[in-house]
Design a protein around this motif. Structure first.
Motif, PDB file in Angstrom:
ATOM      1  N   GLN A  13       0.811  -1.219   0.000  1.00  0.00           N
ATOM      2  CA  GLN A  13       0.000   0.000   0.000  1.00  0.00           C
ATOM      3  C   GLN A  13       0.849   1.275   0.000  1.00  0.00           C
ATOM      4  OE1 GLN A  13      -3.752  -0.109   2.454  1.00  0.00           O
ATOM      5  NE2 GLN A  13      -2.774  -1.953   3.281  1.00  0.00           N
ATOM      6  N   GLY A  14       2.036   1.243   0.593  1.00  0.00           N
ATOM      7  CA  GLY A  14       2.927   2.391   0.544  1.00  0.00           C
ATOM      8  C   GLY A  14       3.433   2.590  -0.875  1.00  0.00           C
ATOM      9  N   LYS A  15       3.366   3.808  -1.381  1.00  0.00           N
ATOM     10  CA  LYS A  15       3.734   4.060  -2.777  1.00  0.00           C
ATOM     11  C   LYS A  15       5.211   4.427  -2.879  1.00  0.00           C
ATOM     12  CE  LYS A  15      -0.875   5.980  -3.478  1.00  0.00           C
ATOM     13  NZ  LYS A  15      -1.294   6.927  -2.464  1.00  0.00           N
ATOM     14  N   VAL A  16       5.861   3.952  -3.934  1.00  0.00           N
ATOM     15  CA  VAL A  16       7.286   4.200  -4.165  1.00  0.00           C
ATOM     16  C   VAL A  16       7.468   4.661  -5.606  1.00  0.00           C
ATOM     17  CG1 VAL A  16       9.617   3.223  -4.191  1.00  0.00           C
ATOM     18  CG2 VAL A  16       7.960   2.440  -2.474  1.00  0.00           C
ATOM     19  N   PHE A  17       8.032   5.870  -5.768  1.00  0.00           N
ATOM     20  CA  PHE A  17       8.312   6.412  -7.090  1.00  0.00           C
ATOM     21  C   PHE A  17       9.728   6.991  -7.118  1.00  0.00           C
ATOM     22  CE2 PHE A  17       3.727   6.309  -7.143  1.00  0.00           C
ATOM     23  CZ  PHE A  17       3.407   6.021  -8.465  1.00  0.00           C
ATOM     24  N   ALA A  18      10.348   6.985  -8.295  1.00  0.00           N
ATOM     25  CA  ALA A  18      11.686   7.554  -8.465  1.00  0.00           C
ATOM     26  C   ALA A  18      11.720   8.416  -9.714  1.00  0.00           C
ATOM     27  CB  ALA A  18      12.739   6.457  -8.552  1.00  0.00           C
ATOM     28  N   VAL A  19      12.413   9.554  -9.612  1.00  0.00           N
ATOM     29  CA  VAL A  19      12.604  10.465 -10.741  1.00  0.00           C
ATOM     30  C   VAL A  19      14.098  10.739 -10.865  1.00  0.00           C
ATOM     31  CG1 VAL A  19      12.042  12.710 -11.748  1.00  0.00           C
ATOM     32  CG2 VAL A  19      10.367  11.541 -10.277  1.00  0.00           C
ATOM     33  N   ALA A  20      14.658  10.580 -12.069  1.00  0.00           N
ATOM     34  CA  ALA A  20      16.095  10.771 -12.278  1.00  0.00           C
ATOM     35  C   ALA A  20      16.364  11.144 -13.727  1.00  0.00           C
ATOM     36  CB  ALA A  20      16.864   9.499 -11.904  1.00  0.00           C
ATOM     37  N   PRO A  21      17.533  11.706 -14.004  1.00  0.00           N
ATOM     38  CA  PRO A  21      17.858  12.075 -15.395  1.00  0.00           C
ATOM     39  C   PRO A  21      18.049  10.886 -16.321  1.00  0.00           C
ATOM     40  CG  PRO A  21      19.235  13.278 -13.824  1.00  0.00           C
ATOM     41  CD  PRO A  21      18.542  12.189 -13.070  1.00  0.00           C
ATOM     42  N   THR A  22      18.413   9.706 -15.788  1.00  0.00           N
ATOM     43  CA  THR A  22      18.649   8.542 -16.640  1.00  0.00           C
ATOM     44  C   THR A  22      17.825   7.351 -16.171  1.00  0.00           C
ATOM     45  OG1 THR A  22      20.477   7.628 -15.322  1.00  0.00           O
ATOM     46  CG2 THR A  22      21.042   9.303 -16.980  1.00  0.00           C
ATOM     47  N   LYS A  23      17.574   6.449 -17.109  1.00  0.00           N
ATOM     48  CA  LYS A  23      16.761   5.262 -16.824  1.00  0.00           C
ATOM     49  C   LYS A  23      17.406   4.398 -15.752  1.00  0.00           C
ATOM     50  CE  LYS A  23      15.009   1.065 -19.083  1.00  0.00           C
ATOM     51  NZ  LYS A  23      14.896   0.331 -20.382  1.00  0.00           N
TER      52      LYS A  23
ATOM     53  N   ASP B  56       9.784  19.585 -11.552  1.00  0.00           N
ATOM     54  CA  ASP B  56       8.475  19.549 -12.211  1.00  0.00           C
ATOM     55  C   ASP B  56       7.874  18.158 -12.175  1.00  0.00           C
ATOM     56  OD1 ASP B  56       8.521  22.222 -12.855  1.00  0.00           O
ATOM     57  OD2 ASP B  56       9.226  21.918 -14.910  1.00  0.00           O
ATOM     58  N   ARG B  57       8.672  17.182 -12.541  1.00  0.00           N
ATOM     59  CA  ARG B  57       8.166  15.813 -12.614  1.00  0.00           C
ATOM     60  C   ARG B  57       7.941  15.212 -11.242  1.00  0.00           C
ATOM     61  NH1 ARG B  57      10.368  17.457 -16.993  1.00  0.00           N
ATOM     62  NH2 ARG B  57       9.836  16.571 -19.038  1.00  0.00           N
ATOM     63  N   ALA B  58       8.749  15.617 -10.275  1.00  0.00           N
ATOM     64  CA  ALA B  58       8.539  15.147  -8.902  1.00  0.00           C
ATOM     65  C   ALA B  58       7.217  15.665  -8.344  1.00  0.00           C
ATOM     66  CB  ALA B  58       9.700  15.597  -8.019  1.00  0.00           C
ATOM     67  N   LEU B  59       6.956  16.941  -8.547  1.00  0.00           N
ATOM     68  CA  LEU B  59       5.718  17.536  -8.047  1.00  0.00           C
ATOM     69  C   LEU B  59       4.499  16.977  -8.777  1.00  0.00           C
ATOM     70  CD1 LEU B  59       6.915  21.238  -7.657  1.00  0.00           C
ATOM     71  CD2 LEU B  59       6.518  19.567  -5.838  1.00  0.00           C
ATOM     72  N   ARG B  60       4.638  16.740 -10.073  1.00  0.00           N
ATOM     73  CA  ARG B  60       3.545  16.131 -10.839  1.00  0.00           C
ATOM     74  C   ARG B  60       3.267  14.719 -10.337  1.00  0.00           C
ATOM     75  NH1 ARG B  60       4.851  15.887 -16.895  1.00  0.00           N
ATOM     76  NH2 ARG B  60       5.222  18.091 -16.447  1.00  0.00           N
ATOM     77  N   CYS B  61       4.333  14.001 -10.024  1.00  0.00           N
ATOM     78  CA  CYS B  61       4.190  12.639  -9.496  1.00  0.00           C
ATOM     79  C   CYS B  61       3.451  12.665  -8.159  1.00  0.00           C
ATOM     80  CB  CYS B  61       5.574  12.010  -9.347  1.00  0.00           C
ATOM     81  SG  CYS B  61       5.559  10.297  -8.812  1.00  0.00           S
ATOM     82  N   MET B  62       3.800  13.617  -7.306  1.00  0.00           N
ATOM     83  CA  MET B  62       3.134  13.748  -6.005  1.00  0.00           C
ATOM     84  C   MET B  62       1.637  13.989  -6.181  1.00  0.00           C
ATOM     85  SD  MET B  62       5.877  16.087  -3.941  1.00  0.00           S
ATOM     86  CE  MET B  62       4.572  16.646  -2.863  1.00  0.00           C
ATOM     87  N   THR B  63       1.290  14.868  -7.120  1.00  0.00           N
ATOM     88  CA  THR B  63      -0.111  15.215  -7.344  1.00  0.00           C
ATOM     89  C   THR B  63      -0.874  14.074  -8.012  1.00  0.00           C
ATOM     90  OG1 THR B  63       0.476  17.551  -7.562  1.00  0.00           O
ATOM     91  CG2 THR B  63      -1.659  16.867  -8.428  1.00  0.00           C
ATOM     92  N   ASP B  64      -0.314  13.535  -9.080  1.00  0.00           N
ATOM     93  CA  ASP B  64      -1.008  12.491  -9.849  1.00  0.00           C
ATOM     94  C   ASP B  64      -1.262  11.230  -9.042  1.00  0.00           C
ATOM     95  OD1 ASP B  64      -0.954  14.225 -11.967  1.00  0.00           O
ATOM     96  OD2 ASP B  64       0.633  13.181 -13.075  1.00  0.00           O
ATOM     97  N   HIS B  65      -0.341  10.920  -8.108  1.00  0.00           N
ATOM     98  CA  HIS B  65      -0.449   9.661  -7.366  1.00  0.00           C
ATOM     99  C   HIS B  65      -0.791   9.879  -5.892  1.00  0.00           C
ATOM    100  CE1 HIS B  65       1.019   7.490 -10.868  1.00  0.00           C
ATOM    101  NE2 HIS B  65       1.940   8.420 -10.991  1.00  0.00           N
ATOM    102  N   ALA B  66      -1.174  11.111  -5.545  1.00  0.00           N
ATOM    103  CA  ALA B  66      -1.633  11.432  -4.186  1.00  0.00           C
ATOM    104  C   ALA B  66      -0.637  10.972  -3.115  1.00  0.00           C
ATOM    105  CB  ALA B  66      -3.010  10.816  -3.935  1.00  0.00           C
ATOM    106  N   LEU B  67       0.638  11.275  -3.348  1.00  0.00           N
ATOM    107  CA  LEU B  67       1.656  10.866  -2.382  1.00  0.00           C
ATOM    108  C   LEU B  67       1.491  11.667  -1.090  1.00  0.00           C
ATOM    109  CD1 LEU B  67       4.863  10.519  -4.598  1.00  0.00           C
ATOM    110  CD2 LEU B  67       3.073   8.844  -4.119  1.00  0.00           C
TER     111      LEU B  67
END
Length: 411
Positions: A136-146, A177-188
């Motif tokens: 149930q805990g959500k895990v996301f990562a944002v980085a310049p490379t795959k 930008d992408r970190a904040l979008r991730c927070m909003t889109d996935h309700a972190l």
């Protein structure tokens, strides 16, 4: 009177101690942990460029109001981006998690390959959050490379975001930008179950503008995260990848000792040396950066012990200019059988491809900064290892540390 004074003093100390223990025991579990790793962040440049920062809401806020460990380190040599990120999220070294670098040689194809979470032999802090919360805990990562995004995210993440157009590099603003979008889109951070967001920024250019933009984007990240999640509900941990790539021209300009070590020439000379001892053959079957790979099938066919091959190779290599040390890594995952350590200022070049490996230097010092969610401001000068970041996150959100981690939390 004296006894009465001592009695009152003792009661005061005991009361303070009990209150402090009570506060520590009831510290609120943060709803969102934001773990930030900045590639090649340097404390000396942070100090140098700080006067140019436009506000005190970014890096300076973290340094002033956070728990700051000034002297952090990576407890192993040859640190690069992939090995650093993997060590932060697993709480251990490449010896255990087996991500030894940005690339290594595949033993079957003898060609360079990039790491994936499947190559990681230990659990990450994200994996342990998933286990503890039954997914149930959500895990996301944002980085310049795959590769970095996937390694940071671990084996069981909900999602990763990276730049899939390498010709147009991401700036710190793109990451935020992408970190904040991730927070909003996935309700972190929007319920009582802790979530984890892992971010990687890039400060490798080491210039003033990069640090100014990094400061601005960290300020934006802090402000908007606290606005969405709540000031006491977010915990931030910030550190560096712990190395820097020096400019060769700078070394030569100021007469600092430097040189070039030719790895393919070295492999050929070693094959000639071994051929004189045991007959012709390609004993060194591959090389990559500062690593040499021995043909185990050939030495088995010639009935030569691996120990003898490695010992003779070490004696031979130590006579070459620029070589400081040679280490045996026989049967260790994702690394060569022989790893060559060069003198400071020396670089490696492949004469066939003309590829040059930059002169890498481990930083004398860089910080670990912990901010938010009830963390008290303090600066600590005692040296600490980055292995302690993962168990610190685990303690904060009350889960177990990654399974190869043996280090104590930082708070």
């Amino acid at each position: 009177m004296r006894n009465r004074y001592l009695y009152i003093t003792l009661l005061s100390i005991l009361a303070w101690h009990a209150e402090a223990q009570g506060q520590a025991g009831t510290r609120q579990v943060p709803r969102l942990v934001v773990n930030v790793t900045v590639d090649q962040l340097r404390s000396d440049l942070l100090d140098l460029y700080a006067p140019a920062f436009s506000s005190r809401e970014g890096l300076q806020k973290l340094l002033a109001e956070g728990l700051v460990f000034e002297n952090a380190r990576y407890p192993f040599a040859d640190v690069d981006r992939a090995s650093a990120i993997s060590s932060v999220v697993t709480g251990t070294t490449p010896f255990y998690h087996t991500i030894t670098g940005n690339q290594w040689i595949d033993r079957q194809s003898l060609r360079p390959v990039s790491p994936t979470p499947g190559d990681m032999a230990a659990s990450t802090i994200g994996d342990e959050l998933k286990r503890a919360t039954q997914g149930q805990g959500k895990v996301f990562a944002v980085a310049p490379t795959k590769e970095v995004a996937m390694l940071a995210a671990g084996h069981t993440a909900d999602g990763t975001v990276w730049n899939d157009t390498p010709k147009k590099g991401w700036t710190a603003a793109d990451i935020t930008d992408r970190a904040l979008r991730c927070m909003t889109d996935h309700a972190l951070g929007q319920d009582s179950i802790a979530d984890l967001l892992l971010l990687t920024y890039d400060a490798s250019s080491n210039d003033r503008q990069t640090y100014i933009q990094l400061d601005q984007e960290i300020a934006r990240l802090l402000q908007q995260t606290e606005a969405q999640v709540g000031k006491d509900q977010a915990l931030f941990l910030i550190t560096s990848t712990g190395y820097t790539e020096e400019k060769r021209a700078d070394l030569e300009r100021f007469n600092i000792p430097a040189g070039t070590f030719y790895i393919n020439r070295t492999a050929n000379l070693l094959n000639m040396y071994f051929g004189g001892l045991w007959g012709q053959g390609k004993y060194v079957e591959a090389h990559f950066k500062n690593q040499l790979y021995i043909s185990r099938q050939l030495i088995d066919n010639k009935r030569i012990t691996t120990n003898e091959v490695l010992q003779r190779a070490k004696e031979f290599l130590l006579q070459m200019s620029g070589v400081k040390a040679v280490e045996n890594h026989l049967y260790e995952a994702h690394t060569g059988d022989l790893v060559i350590e060069l003198n400071p200022g020396w670089q490696i070049e492949n004469e066939d491809t003309h590829e040059q490996s930059p002169v890498k230097t481990q930083l004398a010092y860089f910080p670990i900064i912990i901010y938010g969610s009830g963390i008290m401001s303090e600066t600590i000068k005692t040296p600490v290892s980055i292995e302690r970041i993962a168990p610190s996150i685990a303690k904060a959100i009350r889960i177990r540390a990654p399974n190869a981690c043996k280090s104590e939390p930082l708070f």
